[in-house]
Design a protein around this motif. Structure first.
Motif, PDB file in Angstrom:
ATOM      1  N   ALA A 111     -13.790   3.106  -3.258  1.00  0.00           N
ATOM      2  CA  ALA A 111     -13.182   2.923  -1.939  1.00  0.00           C
ATOM      3  C   ALA A 111     -12.314   1.664  -1.938  1.00  0.00           C
ATOM      4  O   ALA A 111     -11.217   1.660  -1.358  1.00  0.00           O
ATOM      5  CB  ALA A 111     -14.268   2.847  -0.867  1.00  0.00           C
ATOM      6  N   VAL A 112     -12.771   0.599  -2.609  1.00  0.00           N
ATOM      7  CA  VAL A 112     -11.956  -0.621  -2.669  1.00  0.00           C
ATOM      8  C   VAL A 112     -10.652  -0.335  -3.422  1.00  0.00           C
ATOM      9  O   VAL A 112      -9.567  -0.754  -3.018  1.00  0.00           O
ATOM     10  CB  VAL A 112     -12.736  -1.792  -3.324  1.00  0.00           C
ATOM     11  N   MET A 113     -10.765   0.421  -4.529  1.00  0.00           N
ATOM     12  CA  MET A 113      -9.545   0.763  -5.292  1.00  0.00           C
ATOM     13  C   MET A 113      -8.546   1.502  -4.413  1.00  0.00           C
ATOM     14  O   MET A 113      -7.340   1.244  -4.439  1.00  0.00           O
ATOM     15  CB  MET A 113      -9.907   1.655  -6.496  1.00  0.00           C
ATOM     16  N   LYS A 114      -9.061   2.427  -3.624  1.00  0.00           N
ATOM     17  CA  LYS A 114      -8.176   3.230  -2.780  1.00  0.00           C
ATOM     18  C   LYS A 114      -7.528   2.347  -1.700  1.00  0.00           C
ATOM     19  O   LYS A 114      -6.329   2.475  -1.417  1.00  0.00           O
ATOM     20  CB  LYS A 114      -8.952   4.380  -2.148  1.00  0.00           C
ATOM     21  N   ALA A 115      -8.306   1.465  -1.115  1.00  0.00           N
ATOM     22  CA  ALA A 115      -7.751   0.577  -0.076  1.00  0.00           C
ATOM     23  C   ALA A 115      -6.652  -0.302  -0.684  1.00  0.00           C
ATOM     24  O   ALA A 115      -5.609  -0.525  -0.054  1.00  0.00           O
ATOM     25  CB  ALA A 115      -8.857  -0.286   0.533  1.00  0.00           C
ATOM     26  N   LEU A 116      -6.867  -0.778  -1.902  1.00  0.00           N
ATOM     27  CA  LEU A 116      -5.845  -1.620  -2.542  1.00  0.00           C
ATOM     28  C   LEU A 116      -4.573  -0.816  -2.819  1.00  0.00           C
ATOM     29  O   LEU A 116      -3.456  -1.320  -2.662  1.00  0.00           O
ATOM     30  CB  LEU A 116      -6.378  -2.221  -3.850  1.00  0.00           C
ATOM     31  N   MET A 117      -4.743   0.445  -3.236  1.00  0.00           N
ATOM     32  CA  MET A 117      -3.554   1.285  -3.472  1.00  0.00           C
ATOM     33  C   MET A 117      -2.734   1.413  -2.195  1.00  0.00           C
ATOM     34  O   MET A 117      -1.498   1.296  -2.210  1.00  0.00           O
ATOM     35  CB  MET A 117      -3.978   2.700  -3.928  1.00  0.00           C
ATOM     36  N   ILE A 118      -3.432   1.642  -1.093  1.00  0.00           N
ATOM     37  CA  ILE A 118      -2.722   1.827   0.183  1.00  0.00           C
ATOM     38  C   ILE A 118      -2.010   0.522   0.571  1.00  0.00           C
ATOM     39  O   ILE A 118      -0.846   0.528   0.983  1.00  0.00           O
ATOM     40  CB  ILE A 118      -3.711   2.298   1.286  1.00  0.00           C
ATOM     41  N   ALA A 119      -2.721  -0.606   0.401  1.00  0.00           N
ATOM     42  CA  ALA A 119      -2.114  -1.902   0.774  1.00  0.00           C
ATOM     43  C   ALA A 119      -0.877  -2.178  -0.077  1.00  0.00           C
ATOM     44  O   ALA A 119       0.139  -2.676   0.420  1.00  0.00           O
ATOM     45  CB  ALA A 119      -3.141  -3.020   0.611  1.00  0.00           C
ATOM     46  N   ARG A 120      -0.944  -1.848  -1.361  1.00  0.00           N
ATOM     47  CA  ARG A 120       0.215  -2.095  -2.235  1.00  0.00           C
ATOM     48  C   ARG A 120       1.379  -1.186  -1.859  1.00  0.00           C
ATOM     49  O   ARG A 120       2.537  -1.609  -1.828  1.00  0.00           O
ATOM     50  CB  ARG A 120      -0.176  -1.855  -3.692  1.00  0.00           C
ATOM     51  N   ALA A 121       1.038   0.072  -1.582  1.00  0.00           N
ATOM     52  CA  ALA A 121       2.109   1.010  -1.226  1.00  0.00           C
ATOM     53  C   ALA A 121       2.773   0.567   0.072  1.00  0.00           C
ATOM     54  O   ALA A 121       3.996   0.620   0.219  1.00  0.00           O
ATOM     55  CB  ALA A 121       1.538   2.420  -1.077  1.00  0.00           C
ATOM     56  N   PHE A 122       1.982   0.094   1.022  1.00  0.00           N
ATOM     57  CA  PHE A 122       2.522  -0.285   2.336  1.00  0.00           C
ATOM     58  C   PHE A 122       3.417  -1.504   2.236  1.00  0.00           C
ATOM     59  O   PHE A 122       4.489  -1.562   2.837  1.00  0.00           O
ATOM     60  CB  PHE A 122       1.361  -0.569   3.295  1.00  0.00           C
ATOM     61  N   THR A 123       2.974  -2.514   1.454  1.00  0.00           N
ATOM     62  CA  THR A 123       3.722  -3.781   1.407  1.00  0.00           C
ATOM     63  C   THR A 123       4.787  -3.772   0.315  1.00  0.00           C
ATOM     64  O   THR A 123       5.678  -4.620   0.313  1.00  0.00           O
ATOM     65  CB  THR A 123       2.776  -4.962   1.119  1.00  0.00           C
ATOM     66  N   GLY A 124       4.632  -2.873  -0.664  1.00  0.00           N
ATOM     67  CA  GLY A 124       5.532  -2.889  -1.816  1.00  0.00           C
ATOM     68  C   GLY A 124       5.266  -4.087  -2.714  1.00  0.00           C
ATOM     69  O   GLY A 124       6.110  -4.456  -3.535  1.00  0.00           O
ATOM     70  N   LYS A 125       4.111  -4.729  -2.562  1.00  0.00           N
ATOM     71  CA  LYS A 125       3.773  -5.915  -3.368  1.00  0.00           C
ATOM     72  C   LYS A 125       2.550  -5.631  -4.224  1.00  0.00           C
ATOM     73  O   LYS A 125       1.802  -4.695  -3.951  1.00  0.00           O
ATOM     74  CB  LYS A 125       3.524  -7.108  -2.440  1.00  0.00           C
ATOM     75  N   GLU A 126       2.336  -6.486  -5.242  1.00  0.00           N
ATOM     76  CA  GLU A 126       1.303  -6.149  -6.240  1.00  0.00           C
ATOM     77  C   GLU A 126       0.078  -7.035  -6.219  1.00  0.00           C
ATOM     78  O   GLU A 126      -1.019  -6.607  -6.541  1.00  0.00           O
ATOM     79  CB  GLU A 126       1.912  -6.262  -7.651  1.00  0.00           C
ATOM     80  N   LYS A 127       0.256  -8.314  -5.920  1.00  0.00           N
ATOM     81  CA  LYS A 127      -0.870  -9.240  -6.117  1.00  0.00           C
ATOM     82  C   LYS A 127      -1.879  -9.118  -4.978  1.00  0.00           C
ATOM     83  O   LYS A 127      -1.512  -8.770  -3.849  1.00  0.00           O
ATOM     84  CB  LYS A 127      -0.365 -10.689  -6.146  1.00  0.00           C
TER      85      LYS A 127
END
Ligand SMILES: Cc1ncc(COP(=O)(O)O)c(C=O)c1O
Length: 432
Positions: free
Chosen positions: A113-129
């Motif tokens: 679930a954490v991995m999925k949340a991070l994927m969504i956050a990266r996709a939304f912001t276009g940022k990686e860190k």
């Protein structure tokens, strides 16, 4: 304490099950049954459980209402790969209980679930860190395995901790995408956000750091994190895998009144049946809808026995009575432990929140990972052995957390306290 049968099983299976355990957080003691607050191992030792399935067991082992729903679900024959009314209803309960849960999707484990949340956050912001807390545990995958419990000697100064890989086998460049800060330090967080402002997708954190034992947020800290996340336009993700449902029906975010953009729940969501959830703002979650830019898959997502368990479990958690009882029990444990330590002139504290707790052998305030790391580990170890020998199933690792369930009785609390007495007596005479 008898351990012969466990030892035989380890001998028999230790060569085919790596290390004799299926998770490195377990010890090779084998159990045959559990009921309410109690567990029995294969040598017929009976324990009062204070590890409570790493926090998952909130109602008690084998809760009859949860089990009844699971049995009904099993009899219906549906397993995985399709949705049902139950997988919708369980999600609705989360939507109603959790302040940040505009939308909900299921997964199977906290890590996933954490991995999925991070994927969504990266996709939304276009940022990686991402930014995580030094000492924080969010699962076993690459980014989560940075600076879990690093040796401070190799992890930079306390006011500027450096990312350290916590396991072999993950990509070495992972640490270029993970920045590390200290819990309860808003100044450091702001400096990191300012220094990397065009690169950070998300701040990932537990609202209470149970994975360093139990570290509470100082008044205003979580509010400050929320403001900084807004100021620098990064996604705030609360990992509520342990805090979820224990601190309040809506988790740490309800208890502290700070609403993250996304959060992740698991463990107590289904009283120990494997289920997790990613919840959050609609505009974020919608990225993962079928046809959206973020793939959200999983054969076992929302599997039928787990969502049936969750629906029954959440029904019992939603009015706050369970949480109140858990809090009362750990409050009592804390007060009584403190008295018993003081009488013996031992510098120790039992810090608790929402039915979870940890014992620290220090009188310093534990405000971040480095303080938790610096406690007297040897004394904890001696205490642990005495407590377990007196029939309380306890965690060997001094940075782990303990808990009670709704099934623990006042008598159980008294028995835990008398085992603590024995442990403190050992500590008192330690080294003499
Ligand atoms: C705060 C937190 N996040 C994530 C995880 C990972 O969850 P799981 O073990 O279900 O993958 C854990 C597990 O202990 C946890 O405590």
């Amino acid at each position: 304490m008898k351990t012969k049968r466990s030892q035989l099983l380890l001998q028999e299976y230790g060569e085919i099950v790596t290390g004799g355990v299926h998770s490195n957080f377990r010890v090779p003691r084998y159990f045959k049954k559990a009921h309410g607050s109690r567990m029995w191992d294969v040598d017929d030792n009976e324990y009062i459980d204070c590890t409570v399935n790493n926090g998952a067991c909130i109602l008690g082992h084998g809760d009859p209402d949860v089990n009844a729903e699971v049995i009904k679900a099993v009899k219906k024959g549906l397993t995985v790969g399709v949705e049902s009314e139950m997988s919708m209803k369980a999600a609705r309960l989360l939507h109603e209980m959790i302040p940040s849960a505009e939308q909900v999707r299921f997964a199977n484990s906290g890590s996933e679930a954490v991995m999925k949340a991070l994927m969504i956050a990266r996709a939304f912001t276009g940022k990686e860190k991402i930014i995580k807390m030094e000492g924080g545990y969010h699962g076993w995958f690459d980014e989560a395995q940075v600076s879990v419990h690093p040796d401070p000697a190799t992890a930079g100064p306390a006011n500027a901790p450096e990312p350290v890989l916590s396991t072999a086998g993950i990509r070495r460049n992972t640490k270029h995408n993970v920045l590390v800060t200290s819990f309860n330090d808003l100044g450091l967080l702001e400096r990191l956000l300012a220094a990397y402002k065009d690169e950070i997708a998300a701040i990932l954190m537990e609202p209470v750091m149970f994975n360093c034992g139990c570290i509470l947020p100082k008044p205003g800290y979580l509010e400050g994190v929320r403001q900084l996340a807004d100021k620098f336009k990064v996604i705030l993700i609360f990992d509520e895998v342990v805090t979820g449902f224990r601190l309040a029906p809506g988790g740490g975010q309800e208890r502290f009144g700070v609403v993250p953009d996304m959060s992740v729940f698991a463990k107590a969501i289904a009283n120990g049946y494997p289920l997790a959830a990613v919840v959050g703002r609609k505009d974020l979650m919608e990225l993962s809808r079928p046809g959206g830019s973020v793939l959200y898959g999983g054969t076992y997502n929302g599997q039928q026995s787990a969502v049936a368990a969750a629906a029954a479990c959440l029904e019992k958690l939603k009015d706050g009575r369970v949480q109140q009882r858990l809090e009362e029990m750990t409050q009592k444990l804390s007060e009584e432990f403190q008295k018993r330590a003081k009488i013996r002139n031992i510098h120790a504290q039992l810090i608790h929140c929402g039915g979870q707790f940890q014992v620290f052998f220090t009188d310093h305030e534990i405000k971040d990972y480095r303080m938790a790391f610096s406690v007297d580990q040897r004394l904890y170890h001696e205490f642990f052995h005495a407590v377990i020998d007196n029939g309380i199933w306890f965690n060997k690792h001094y940075l782990f957390h303990h808990g009670v369930t709704y099934a623990h009785s006042d008598e159980d609390i008294s028995l835990i306290l008398s085992a603590f007495d024995k442990g403190l007596e050992v500590v008192k005479h330690s080294g003499k």
